[in-house]
Write an enzyme that holds these catalytic residues in place. Structure first.
Site, PDB file in Angstrom:
ATOM      1  N   LYS A   1       0.803  -1.226   0.000  1.00 50.10           N
ATOM      2  CA  LYS A   1       0.000   0.000   0.000  1.00 50.10           C
ATOM      3  C   LYS A   1       0.835   1.274   0.000  1.00 50.10           C
ATOM      4  CE  LYS A   1      -4.144  -1.899   0.117  1.00 50.10           C
ATOM      5  NZ  LYS A   1      -5.120  -1.715  -0.978  1.00 50.10           N
TER       6      LYS A   1
ATOM      7  N   GLU B   1     -10.138   5.373   2.927  1.00 48.29           N
ATOM      8  CA  GLU B   1     -10.919   4.257   3.438  1.00 48.29           C
ATOM      9  C   GLU B   1      -9.958   3.120   3.726  1.00 48.29           C
ATOM     10  OE1 GLU B   1      -9.518   2.647  -0.061  1.00 48.29           O
ATOM     11  OE2 GLU B   1     -10.361   4.654   0.172  1.00 48.29           O
TER      12      GLU B   1
ATOM     13  N   SER C   1       1.835  -9.745  -0.952  1.00 50.92           N
ATOM     14  CA  SER C   1       1.475  -8.327  -0.874  1.00 50.92           C
ATOM     15  C   SER C   1       1.548  -7.732   0.520  1.00 50.92           C
ATOM     16  CB  SER C   1       0.064  -8.122  -1.439  1.00 50.92           C
ATOM     17  OG  SER C   1      -0.867  -8.939  -0.756  1.00 50.92           O
TER      18      SER C   1
END
Length: 396
Positions: A91, A113, A378
């Site tokens: 991210k 969010e 990830s």
């Protein structure tokens, strides 16, 4: 067909994508698009972003040959270690890029969010580093199962705003963030966390996540002197998957995007729109969503909060119908088994989201036996230990 750079100016992949938003948001989207397209070509902006990715976030991440895991699944598996980045997930690639973009646009506040909390943590991290105010919307169900990340966001100076409407998960957090942005567009940048939403967000997030695939290409060529036979990644909104797939799209490489099968597709308790959904509008774009016969969004279920979303990025919907990317699902139980498998064989705790991709290694077509596979790891699983313990019946 050539797939790279397929996104045209109007933000449509054939019929998917677009801008299905209130008129009040159109000027903000146009401002964002113009600023991004200008800065995308700016060498100084690129140098700044590369500096922060390298010196602050920890890029490049390793491409690790998982020898013991490989012996267990009958494949030659490399893991792209996005779990080693600052914050523990991919991210940060996007949040650093968008925060830098926001500062160039003169914005003083970020909103976001979050589901699993990783995007919230990454946004709070970037906001703290650049000195911006930060509010993160998070469903109360997700806040309960991701308490560690809620505390981390608050430690980083962000305000975590509980969302108590609807299913109290990621879908509802996006709804609240969009409402906030509608009211505060002059000072606020909505830092959307995945390749979903209205144009230009799917393009922007994809471009900032492409660094994963660019590095992977160079690393696998150095290690094996050839490209992989297949690449596997989990898919919620789809940013980590499109990030690693994109720079291989025009190569003879197969792709597998793995959705959250939850309790099983036949039960309806899942979060796998590409496997069991239909075309519809959600959060500002036309894509594939989970909906009833009246077009109302259905509740979702996944043990992985970051995959607990009833839609998917429009580029993924396009790739499914073009047949370029294969989409499948694994259940909560299969993901939990993979969580334990990677922990025990390689000493790596994967995020439950990433564990879905690991789980699929045992379900890959027979033609890949012994072949070269890359999995995008990830995120790391520290945030999921409490959820995993509960699933295993272990009291903490």
């Amino acid at each position: 067909m050539k797939y790279m750079n397929k996104f045209p100016a109007k933000g449509k992949f054939d019929g998917f994508g677009g801008q299905f938003v209130p008129e009040t948001l159109m000027p903000a989207l146009e401002e964002l698009k113009k600023a991004y397209l200008k800065l995308k070509k700016d060498k100084k902006f690129k140098r700044e972003l590369n500096y922060y990715l390298r010196e602050y976030a920890g890029r490049p991440t390793p491409l690790y040959y998982a020898k013991r895991l490989s012996s267990q699944v009958g494949l030659k598996v490399y893991l792209k270690r996005e779990d080693l980045l600052l914050g523990g997930a991919h991210k940060i690639n996007n949040t650093l890029g968008q925060t830098l973009l926001a500062t160039h646009m003169g914005k003083t506040r970020l909103i976001a969010e979050t589901g699993a909390g990783q995007h919230g943590v990454a946004t709070a991290t970037a906001a703290a580093m650049f000195g911006l105010k930060c509010d993160v919307y998070m469903g109360t169900v997700d806040m309960e199962r991701q308490k560690l990340n809620v505390f981390r966001m608050r430690l980083l100076g962000a305000r975590v705003i509980p969302v108590k409407s609807g299913s109290c998960t990621l879908k509802d957090a996006v709804n609240e963030a969009l409402r906030d942005w509608t009211t505060n567009v002059r000072t606020t940048h909505y830092l959307l966390g995945s390749v979903v939403g209205p144009h230009p967000y799917p393009m922007i997030v994809r471009d900032f996540q492409r660094v994963i695939g660019k590095e992977t290409r160079e690393q696998i060529l150095n290690a094996e002197k050839r490209l992989p036979d297949a690449i596997v990644a989990c898919v919620g909104g789809g940013s980590n998957a499109i990030g690693i797939f994109y720079d291989f799209l025009d190569d003879p490489v197969e792709f597998y995007g793995i959705e959250a099968g939850g309790k099983g597709l036949k039960t309806g308790k899942h979060a796998a729109p590409l496997c069991d959904g239909s075309g519809g509008v959600l959060h500002g774009s036309y894509s594939v969503v989970m909906q009833d016969k009246f077009g109302q969004i259905l509740p979702t279920h996944s043990i992985a909060a970051g995959l607990d979303y009833p839609g998917v990025g429009p580029e993924h919907a396009f790739m499914k119908f073009q047949g370029r990317i294969h989409y499948d699902s694994v259940t909560d139980d299969e993901a939990m088994n993979a969580f334990k498998l990677l922990s025990e064989t390689e000493g790596i705790l994967p995020a439950l989201e990433s564990a879905h991709a690991i789980a699929y290694l045992k379900k890959m077509p027979r033609k890949f036996k012994g072949k070269l596979i890359v999995v995008n790891l990830s995120g790391r699983g520290d945030k999921d230990v409490e959820v995993a313990a509960k699933a295993m019946g272990v009291k903490m």
